[in-house]
Design an enzyme around this catalytic site. Structure first.
Site, PDB file in Angstrom:
ATOM      1  CB  ALA A 178      -0.929  -0.002   1.207  1.00  0.00           C
ATOM      2  CE1 TYR A 179       5.791   5.212   2.947  1.00  0.00           C
ATOM      3  CE2 TYR A 179       7.137   4.159   1.260  1.00  0.00           C
ATOM      4  CZ  TYR A 179       6.933   5.184   2.164  1.00  0.00           C
ATOM      5  OH  TYR A 179       7.870   6.184   2.277  1.00  0.00           O
ATOM      6  N   GLY A 180       3.865   1.556  -1.260  1.00  0.00           N
ATOM      7  CA  GLY A 180       4.412   1.696  -2.607  1.00  0.00           C
ATOM      8  C   GLY A 180       3.379   2.195  -3.596  1.00  0.00           C
ATOM      9  CE  LYS A 183       5.918   8.115   0.333  1.00  0.00           C
ATOM     10  NZ  LYS A 183       6.085   9.557   0.659  1.00  0.00           N
TER      11      LYS A 183
END
Length: 274
Positions: A178-180, A183
């Site tokens: 999810a972070y990737g 971003k």
């Protein structure tokens, strides 16, 4: 609830503080930095001040902000701070407005603040955690960029913005999916903003750090020993970056020396994705 707290004392002449026209990469500029209480943001705030900028630091922790701003002033720089929660749009807009109130203008902004996710596959991430990641890492950056562009238009008439992305947004990211993904969405927002506001002489770029010795990474390494060593083994330079090394790239992109650079995502990753 509006989560914004100003520092108690603002020099009445702050907006008139003399800054030399030359002598630093960011001399004469007013800079706004999110996530400035620690890690890359704190390193950037220190560096920008060293390079001649007057800096408005924003983050959630009053104590951390006071400490970093105090270090900058003790070293002869100009810095003020405001407590700001990137998940609260009212707080974000008020923080950007504060930079103009204190220093009279806004020239450059470094949208570095972010939150992390517990490492693991996407199906194990709680929905509430995903919502928080979205609120801070994408919506928070969108709100900040919107407010910064409005402030630049109204004061400096031009400007530069740098967003902190990640090399984890440029490839598959099984441990931080999810972070990737968010971003990567920020990269798209960066490119769209560059195309939209270039005619107004507002440049928008991003830095994509590789392995960087921030508090978040150290915490991850403590939970999963060997994480940093494994990442370093994939990095041609064989080591992690110090936060200041990422800040150096952001400072260049924000400076007039990068005057023909916009819409770029600059990898600062030791060659990890070479």
């Amino acid at each position: 609830m509006n989560k914004i707290v100003e520092n108690d004392v603002v020099p009445p002449t702050a907006s008139l503080s003399p800054v030399p026209a030359s002598g630093g990469l960011l001399a004469g500029k007013v800079a706004f930095v999110t996530g400035a209480g620690r890690g890359i943001g704190a390193a950037a705030a220190r560096l920008f001040a060293e390079e001649g900028a007057r800096v408005l630091l924003a983050a959630r922790s009053q104590d951390q902000l006071e400490a970093v701003a105090g270090e900058i002033r003790a070293a002869g720089g100009v810095a003020e701070h405001v407590v700001c929660d990137l998940a609260d749009p009212v707080s974000v807009r008020a923080a950007v407005d504060r930079a103009v109130q204190v220093f009279g203008r806004l020239d450059v902004a470094f949208n570095n603040g972010a939150t992390g996710q517990p490492p693991g596959p996407l199906d194990e991430l709680a929905e509430a955690d995903f919502d928080q990641l979205y609120a801070v890492n994408l919506k928070g950056a969108w709100v900040a960029m919107s407010a910064e562009i409005a402030a630049m238009r109204a004061t400096a008439g031009r400007g530069a913005i740098v967003n902190t992305s990640s090399v984890g947004a440029l490839t598959a990211n099984p441990q931080l999916p999810a972070y990737g993904a968010l971003k990567r969405a920020l990269n798209a927002l960066t490119a769209s903003a560059a195309a939209t506001y270039g005619p107004e002489n507002v440049r928008v770029n991003a830095v994509a750090p590789g392995t960087t010795l921030t508090e978040l990474l150290r915490e991850w390494d403590e939970r999963s020993p060997g994480t940093v060593d494994a990442l370093n083994a994939r990095t041609p330079l064989g080591r992690a970056a110090e936060p200041r090394e990422i800040a150096e790239a952001a400072a260049w992109l924000l400076s007039d020396r990068a005057s023909y650079v916009t819409g770029a995502v600059l990898r600062v990753d030791g060659g990890m994705l070479a």
